[in-house]
Design a protein around this motif. Sequence first.
Motif: not given
Ligand code: KG4
Length: 340
Positions: A111, A115, A137-139, A164, A168, A181-182, A185, A276-278, A281, A305-306
């Motif tokens: 995974h 990313h 990412s979140g993890g 991430g 959170d 995260g969102p 922001e 990754g999710g961040v 931003n 995002l995932d």
């Molecule tokens: O990659 P992802 O979708 O899932 C994982 O594999 O962890 O990342 C999710 C993470 C969450 O911690 C979320 O708060 C963060 O990405 N995230 C953000 C934003 N959008 C999602 N962090 C900062 N700013 C954002 N706009």
Amino acid sequence: MHVLGIESTCDETAAAVVVDGRTILSNVIASQADLHERYGGVVPELASRRHIESIVPVVDAAIDNAGISKEHIDLVAVANAPGLIGALLVGVNFAKSLSFALGKPLIGVNHIEAHLYACVMSSKVAIPFPVLGAVLSGGHTSLVKMDDVGNYTLIAQTVDDAIGEAFDKCARILGLPYPGGPQIERLALNGDPSRFPLRAGNVKGRPHDYSFSGLKTAVLYTAKGVGCQKDSPLKISESQLPDLAAAFQEAALNDVVDKMTSAARHHGCRAILIGGGVSHNKRLRALLEEKCPLPTFWPAPGLSLDNAAMIAGLGFHRFQQQGTGDSLELPVLTRSNFIS
Ligand code: KG4
Ligand code: ZN
């Protein structure tokens, strides 16, 4: 080659159909954010149960939206690492069953690596390897030197919270829902970061490693008072929340960007890939543009995002490299470093 991608590592059930690792015919994502919101984070058992409910309709929708029938699928790609054990088992067992029933090969995908691959499949130009891959990412939070897809060297990682996760946790401190995260922001848009002097941590002897747990504690103590409990009431006023959100975001993202830029220079990388999710931003993008002279590559909309399109994309690539699929004994790995 029509590749069906399946993703269920954490709190999104996703399926996608991608042709030849690049052309996305469908990309269906069923988020569980509503389910976990009230707990301020993902509850693994609830996540597994929701994956079980969602997997059939999500895969059906991906096949329908692609305008194909399941007999047209040439390869089933699934994220088999890393993630939550119950969540992973749902996607992987479904993928194995489908592969067996259709008589089509199965391929397991990491995974986190996917990313980064999201940037490769999103780019209209060839990636100028070697590049620095940043997984935000979140993890996970790590910097990887990529000599090619599949050829990686770990350069740096976080010693405590992922970036991430820090977003959170700070959102939770400020009373904002998950995922934070969102929310941070959005709140930070109206804040003045100079009101609160915050900094991310450094790791002795490892100049590019990350540490965000001290920053998170600084946000907690600023918001609720030194020595407070996580659930203590806020000490600062509502009107100061945007300033604190902005101060946290600036501290965290400047640290990410500065270490990324320095690591890329140090390791002779010609560009930076952000996955990754961040990577969603906008302030991160602005800071990189402002501070980093190297070209940057980002996931296309829908791929940050995932999602399962990145799983199908990398699955195609691995299948080409390997020349064959994986066995139906494909293991599920909760922790796995894709860097060998
Ligand atoms: O990659 P992802 O979708 O899932 C994982 O594999 O962890 O990342 C999710 C993470 C969450 O911690 C979320 O708060 C963060 O990405 N995230 C953000 C934003 N959008 C999602 N962090 C900062 N700013 C954002 N706009
Ligand atoms: Zn992810």
